[in-house]
Design a protein around this motif. Structure first.
Motif, PDB file in Angstrom:
ATOM      1  N   LEU A 133       0.838  -1.198   0.000  1.00 32.52           N
ATOM      2  CA  LEU A 133       0.000   0.000   0.000  1.00 32.52           C
ATOM      3  C   LEU A 133       0.874   1.250   0.000  1.00 32.52           C
ATOM      4  O   LEU A 133       1.773   1.393   0.819  1.00 32.52           O
ATOM      5  N   VAL A 134       0.596   2.136  -0.940  1.00 32.12           N
ATOM      6  CA  VAL A 134       1.294   3.404  -1.043  1.00 32.12           C
ATOM      7  C   VAL A 134       0.261   4.496  -1.296  1.00 32.12           C
ATOM      8  O   VAL A 134      -0.654   4.309  -2.106  1.00 32.12           O
ATOM      9  N   GLY A 135       0.402   5.620  -0.621  1.00 26.45           N
ATOM     10  CA  GLY A 135      -0.550   6.695  -0.878  1.00 26.45           C
ATOM     11  C   GLY A 135      -0.328   7.894   0.008  1.00 26.45           C
ATOM     12  O   GLY A 135       0.665   7.990   0.743  1.00 26.45           O
ATOM     13  N   HIS A 136      -1.267   8.836  -0.088  1.00 23.81           N
ATOM     14  CA  HIS A 136      -1.149  10.057   0.700  1.00 23.81           C
ATOM     15  C   HIS A 136      -2.522  10.651   0.973  1.00 23.81           C
ATOM     16  O   HIS A 136      -3.507  10.368   0.265  1.00 23.81           O
ATOM     17  N   LEU A 137      -2.557  11.504   1.983  1.00 25.15           N
ATOM     18  CA  LEU A 137      -3.712  12.343   2.305  1.00 25.15           C
ATOM     19  C   LEU A 137      -3.189  13.768   2.398  1.00 25.15           C
ATOM     20  O   LEU A 137      -2.246  14.044   3.138  1.00 25.15           O
ATOM     21  N   LYS A 138      -3.806  14.663   1.643  1.00 27.13           N
ATOM     22  CA  LYS A 138      -3.312  16.039   1.577  1.00 27.13           C
ATOM     23  C   LYS A 138      -4.446  17.015   1.868  1.00 27.13           C
ATOM     24  O   LYS A 138      -5.587  16.826   1.423  1.00 27.13           O
ATOM     25  N   LEU A 139      -4.114  18.057   2.622  1.00 29.45           N
ATOM     26  CA  LEU A 139      -5.084  19.085   2.988  1.00 29.45           C
ATOM     27  C   LEU A 139      -4.447  20.446   2.761  1.00 29.45           C
ATOM     28  O   LEU A 139      -3.330  20.705   3.232  1.00 29.45           O
ATOM     29  N   ASN A 140      -5.143  21.322   2.023  1.00 30.36           N
ATOM     30  CA  ASN A 140      -4.659  22.673   1.763  1.00 30.36           C
ATOM     31  C   ASN A 140      -5.759  23.684   2.069  1.00 30.36           C
ATOM     32  O   ASN A 140      -6.918  23.487   1.680  1.00 30.36           O
ATOM     33  N   ALA A 141      -5.399  24.744   2.767  1.00 35.52           N
ATOM     34  CA  ALA A 141      -6.300  25.865   3.008  1.00 35.52           C
ATOM     35  C   ALA A 141      -5.700  27.104   2.347  1.00 35.52           C
ATOM     36  O   ALA A 141      -4.487  27.328   2.415  1.00 35.52           O
ATOM     37  N   ASP A 148      -4.848   9.742  -2.613  1.00 37.74           N
ATOM     38  CA  ASP A 148      -4.527   8.829  -3.699  1.00 37.74           C
ATOM     39  C   ASP A 148      -3.853   7.604  -3.083  1.00 37.74           C
ATOM     40  O   ASP A 148      -2.844   7.731  -2.374  1.00 37.74           O
ATOM     41  N   TRP A 149      -4.426   6.422  -3.334  1.00 37.33           N
ATOM     42  CA  TRP A 149      -3.923   5.199  -2.731  1.00 37.33           C
ATOM     43  C   TRP A 149      -3.734   4.120  -3.790  1.00 37.33           C
ATOM     44  O   TRP A 149      -4.558   3.975  -4.696  1.00 37.33           O
ATOM     45  N   ASN A 150      -2.641   3.391  -3.678  1.00 43.62           N
ATOM     46  CA  ASN A 150      -2.310   2.321  -4.613  1.00 43.62           C
ATOM     47  C   ASN A 150      -2.078   1.028  -3.846  1.00 43.62           C
ATOM     48  O   ASN A 150      -1.214   0.971  -2.964  1.00 43.62           O
ATOM     49  N   TRP A 151      -2.865   0.016  -4.203  1.00 43.99           N
ATOM     50  CA  TRP A 151      -2.695  -1.322  -3.630  1.00 43.99           C
ATOM     51  C   TRP A 151      -2.074  -2.236  -4.685  1.00 43.99           C
ATOM     52  O   TRP A 151      -2.532  -2.275  -5.837  1.00 43.99           O
ATOM     53  N   ILE A 152      -1.052  -2.976  -4.300  1.00 45.03           N
ATOM     54  CA  ILE A 152      -0.384  -3.906  -5.210  1.00 45.03           C
ATOM     55  C   ILE A 152      -0.466  -5.298  -4.592  1.00 45.03           C
ATOM     56  O   ILE A 152       0.121  -5.560  -3.538  1.00 45.03           O
ATOM     57  N   LEU A 153      -1.197  -6.187  -5.245  1.00 44.80           N
ATOM     58  CA  LEU A 153      -1.396  -7.551  -4.754  1.00 44.80           C
ATOM     59  C   LEU A 153      -1.062  -8.516  -5.880  1.00 44.80           C
ATOM     60  O   LEU A 153      -1.935  -8.941  -6.646  1.00 44.80           O
ATOM     61  N   GLY A 154       0.225  -8.841  -6.010  1.00 42.30           N
ATOM     62  CA  GLY A 154       0.645  -9.733  -7.084  1.00 42.30           C
ATOM     63  C   GLY A 154       0.394  -9.088  -8.435  1.00 42.30           C
ATOM     64  O   GLY A 154       0.881  -8.000  -8.735  1.00 42.30           O
ATOM     65  N   GLN A 155      -0.410  -9.761  -9.269  1.00 39.69           N
ATOM     66  CA  GLN A 155      -0.729  -9.235 -10.590  1.00 39.69           C
ATOM     67  C   GLN A 155      -1.933  -8.297 -10.566  1.00 39.69           C
ATOM     68  O   GLN A 155      -2.322  -7.760 -11.607  1.00 39.69           O
ATOM     69  N   TYR A 156      -2.504  -8.109  -9.400  1.00 36.58           N
ATOM     70  CA  TYR A 156      -3.638  -7.200  -9.268  1.00 36.58           C
ATOM     71  C   TYR A 156      -3.152  -5.838  -8.783  1.00 36.58           C
ATOM     72  O   TYR A 156      -2.267  -5.737  -7.927  1.00 36.58           O
ATOM     73  N   GLY A 157      -3.736  -4.800  -9.337  1.00 34.48           N
ATOM     74  CA  GLY A 157      -3.438  -3.447  -8.887  1.00 34.48           C
ATOM     75  C   GLY A 157      -4.723  -2.653  -8.729  1.00 34.48           C
ATOM     76  O   GLY A 157      -5.688  -2.844  -9.485  1.00 34.48           O
ATOM     77  N   LEU A 158      -4.769  -1.805  -7.729  1.00 26.48           N
ATOM     78  CA  LEU A 158      -5.950  -0.980  -7.493  1.00 26.48           C
ATOM     79  C   LEU A 158      -5.495   0.410  -7.094  1.00 26.48           C
ATOM     80  O   LEU A 158      -4.646   0.582  -6.218  1.00 26.48           O
ATOM     81  N   ASN A 159      -6.042   1.391  -7.752  1.00 25.21           N
ATOM     82  CA  ASN A 159      -5.759   2.789  -7.449  1.00 25.21           C
ATOM     83  C   ASN A 159      -7.071   3.512  -7.219  1.00 25.21           C
ATOM     84  O   ASN A 159      -8.014   3.381  -8.005  1.00 25.21           O
ATOM     85  N   SER A 160      -7.146   4.274  -6.137  1.00 28.82           N
ATOM     86  CA  SER A 160      -8.363   5.039  -5.859  1.00 28.82           C
ATOM     87  C   SER A 160      -7.985   6.358  -5.205  1.00 28.82           C
ATOM     88  O   SER A 160      -6.905   6.501  -4.612  1.00 28.82           O
ATOM     89  N   GLY A 161      -8.872   7.314  -5.316  1.00 26.36           N
ATOM     90  CA  GLY A 161      -8.591   8.617  -4.716  1.00 26.36           C
ATOM     91  C   GLY A 161      -9.735   9.577  -4.888  1.00 26.36           C
ATOM     92  O   GLY A 161     -10.782   9.258  -5.483  1.00 26.36           O
ATOM     93  N   MET A 162      -9.535  10.770  -4.375  1.00 25.93           N
ATOM     94  CA  MET A 162     -10.534  11.825  -4.482  1.00 25.93           C
ATOM     95  C   MET A 162      -9.849  13.179  -4.531  1.00 25.93           C
ATOM     96  O   MET A 162      -8.723  13.352  -4.059  1.00 25.93           O
TER      97      MET A 162
END
Length: 640
Positions: free
Chosen positions: A459-467, A502-516
């Motif tokens: 799992l790789v990703g981040h949470l970002k907040l800007n004002a 933005d989050w990236n999951w790597i599970l063998g040959q499967y990959g999933l990316n999600s974010g907002m």
């Protein structure tokens, strides 16, 4: 362990579409839009690169479509006819769009039609949120968009062919050719895009049967025919110095979309607009151990023709730039430079005594890093314009890695900057209504941000907040006081909160990316300085700026198959200084792609994009319909 963390972040940032895409992304170290030279002297600024997988999914579309589907930027559009952006609540004139050393915005209108900026010609897109005048000059009060192109230094021949077809007569044909011997290279990128745009819609402005019911209609006279080519010639003297040349020729033509009422009552009304652009930019760069140099020169020709008129609306620009970047030590450095611009207008509605105008910009930047945790930057820019007074624009920023461990980094950023915009040529010189005594728009921008980054093996990703808080004085409008004229009439304040993940999951040959990406953006007039100020909706949300806007996306991959889903939400929007509003809107889109590895040097990719899945009738600009459910299918063949 921190080196391992960095490597994991870099790998996870790559798309999940296949090895051919990854190879093209990894091999290039000089990133034009978000490279070291841009961000190093702008600590605290929010600068983001559109994810490569998202960018590739929009290769058949325009900058407008990419911004709508994957960013929180507000876009006011007319079904491919005209689309303008409102970055952080500012006007379309307040965001510069940059290609090499050129701001491609029109010098007469002040902005670009983002539906005419094709994604196929570029390699990446960078967004700079907030004041960027200290780096990009006039017109960057709201921010800047950078159109990026990479150098590949190929040895031999590499090529791409692309064909796309879609709903309502949409078609795109494109090719990219890369040829060279590793020391020099030529790159040719060309496209042709056309669309009949004869989509059905529910007409809400005309009563067909005189019984109070509205009826089905079909959009008339809104076709599009665009073509363009970018030619590059690059020569690498050694690993540290190179000469590059780019020539972008563009011919954009469309029928101006008529509103619903005209479409129903006068279906034969037809207006056309043709835009021609020639943009040339060349630069020499030398990156030595302590000193880096850049010398660039360019030429721009823009011409706009309405209804095949013989009245000229054209400008020419001659550009020059020189800068030096000197590393004072391991932890500090300084950059200084000058940019020059001479503008020659040829516009039928201007005073014939206006022959040309000269601009000179001087800038100085300094950065200092303390203990590999805290970085401070100082920027100063001063512009000089013929017979015009422009304010000094300083900026101060910081970034601070507060807490870090084996799998996470928690950082804080901040920035205070001043910005400005010189009124356009139309604002100052159009007869009647132009006012050469207009003041420059001036803005103050304040920003604070924090980012939590995490990386593990899966799992790789981040949470970002800007004002942010932006105060713009001398906001310019054309107002009707018995006749239209340009005036500095408003003070506008824009503030808000931006959240992105933005989050990236790597599970063998499967990959999933999600974010907002989400923005909360109250933008109000605080004051107005003309006789009609009581009608200017003081203290109320500005027109065509939604209070809330957000996007969600999820992409999955398995071996050579990729599928994705994205949704965007746009809050209700005022359309004028009255009470009428566009309703809130949710749009749902999907994409599917398959990559076929024929052999080592031949790759075939088939992709489909399916838009507005819920088949909504909606408007982005009041009175102008947008397409219902539609699709686009493309085939791309890469070979050596």
């Amino acid at each position: 362990m921190r080196c391992k963390l960095l490597v994991v972040f870099l790998v996870a940032s790559l798309p999940v579409l296949g090895d051919d895409v990854v190879r093209d992304s990894v091999r290039v170290e000089e990133v034009v839009v978000t490279g070291h030279s841009i961000s190093r002297f702008q600590a605290g600024s929010k600068i983001e690169k559109v994810k490569q997988a998202q960018f590739l999914a929009m290769q058949d579309g325009s900058l407008e479509q990419l911004l709508l589907r994957y960013t929180p930027v507000a876009v006011k559009g007319m079904a491919g006819s005209l689309s303008t952006i409102r970055l952080r609540g500012t006007s379309p004139d307040h965001t510069s769009i940059n290609f090499g050393g050129i701001n491609i915005n029109s010098l007469t209108l002040g902005h670009s039609n983002v539906s005419n900026v094709p994604m196929y010609l570029f390699d990446e897109i960078g967004l700079q949120y907030g004041s960027a005048s200290v780096v990009n000059g006039s017109g960057s009060i709201g921010g800047a968009i950078h159109l990026g192109m990479n150098n590949y230094w190929v040895d031999g021949l590499k090529a791409e062919l692309r064909v796309a077809n879609g709903s309502f007569g949409e078609q795109l044909y494109g090719t990219k050719l890369f040829y060279g011997n590793g020391k020099w290279e030529g790159v040719t990128r060309a496209f042709y895009y056309a669309k009949a745009n004869d989509f059905p819609f529910y007409n809400t402005t005309y009563d067909y049967d005189k019984k109070g019911d509205f009826g089905e209609d079909v959009q008339q006279n809104a076709s599009i025919d665009n073509k363009g080519v970018i030619q590059e010639f690059n020569y690498r003297f050694n690993e540290r110095s190179a000469l590059t040349f780019k020539a972008w020729f563009e011919h954009d033509w469309h029928e101006i979309q008529q509103n619903m009422q005209t479409n129903a009552l006068q279906p034969n009304v037809r207006e056309t607009l043709m835009d021609e652009h020639v943009r040339l930019w060349s630069e020499y760069t030398s990156k030595q151990q302590r000193v880096s140099w850049l010398v660039g020169a360019g030429y721009v020709y823009d011409n706009s023709v309405h209804n095949q008129s013989t009245d000229n609306i054209a400008t020419q620009r001659v550009l020059g730039k020189a800068e030096a970047d000197y590393k004072l030590g391991i932890n500090n450095g300084i950059k200084t430079g000058v940019s020059l611009k001479s503008i020659y207008p040829d516009v039928y509605a201007y005073d014939t005594d206006l022959s040309h105008e000269n601009w000179t910009d001087l800038y100085l930047s300094y950065f200092h890093s303390f203990f590999n945790k805290l970085t401070l930057t100082i920027n100063i820019r001063q512009a000089f314009v013929t017979n015009y007074s422009v304010p000094l624009t300083p900026a101060l920023g910081f970034s601070f890695n507060a807490v870090s461990g084996d799998s996470y980094v928690w950082s804080f950023t901040g920035n205070v900057s001043r910005s400005y915009r010189v009124p356009t040529f139309n604002d100052r010189y159009w007869i009647p209504g132009g006012n050469p005594d207009l003041k420059p728009e001036k803005g103050m921008n304040y920003e604070l941000g924090t980012k939590l980054s995490y990386a593990s093996e899966q799992l790789v990703g981040h949470l970002k907040l800007n004002a942010f808080y932006l105060d713009v004085d001398n906001w310019l409008l054309w107002v009707n006081n018995g006749g239209w004229e340009a005036q500095n009439v408003q003070r506008v304040q824009s503030k808000g909160l931006e959240i992105s993940t933005d989050w990236n999951w790597i599970l063998g040959q499967y990959g999933l990316n999600s974010g907002m990406n989400y923005t909360y953006n109250p933008v109000v007039r605080k004051a107005a300085n003309n006789s009609n100020s009581e009608n200017m909706a003081i203290g109320r949300q500005l027109e065509y700026v939604p209070l809330h806007r957000g996007v969600l996306y999820v992409n999955g991959s398995y071996k050579n198959i990729m599928a994705g889903l994205d949704a965007s939400y746009t809050d209700e929007q005022y359309i004028s200084q009255g009470d009428k509003m566009l309703p809130e809107l949710v749009l749902l889109n999907a994409q599917l792609a398959y990559r076929c590895q024929i052999n080592r040097d031949n790759v075939l990719r088939i992709a489909g994009s399916f838009n507005n899945l819920t088949n909504k009738d909606y408007q982005s600009s009041y009175g102008y319909p947008m397409p219902r459910a539609n699709y686009r299918v493309s085939i791309t063949y890469n070979f050596k």
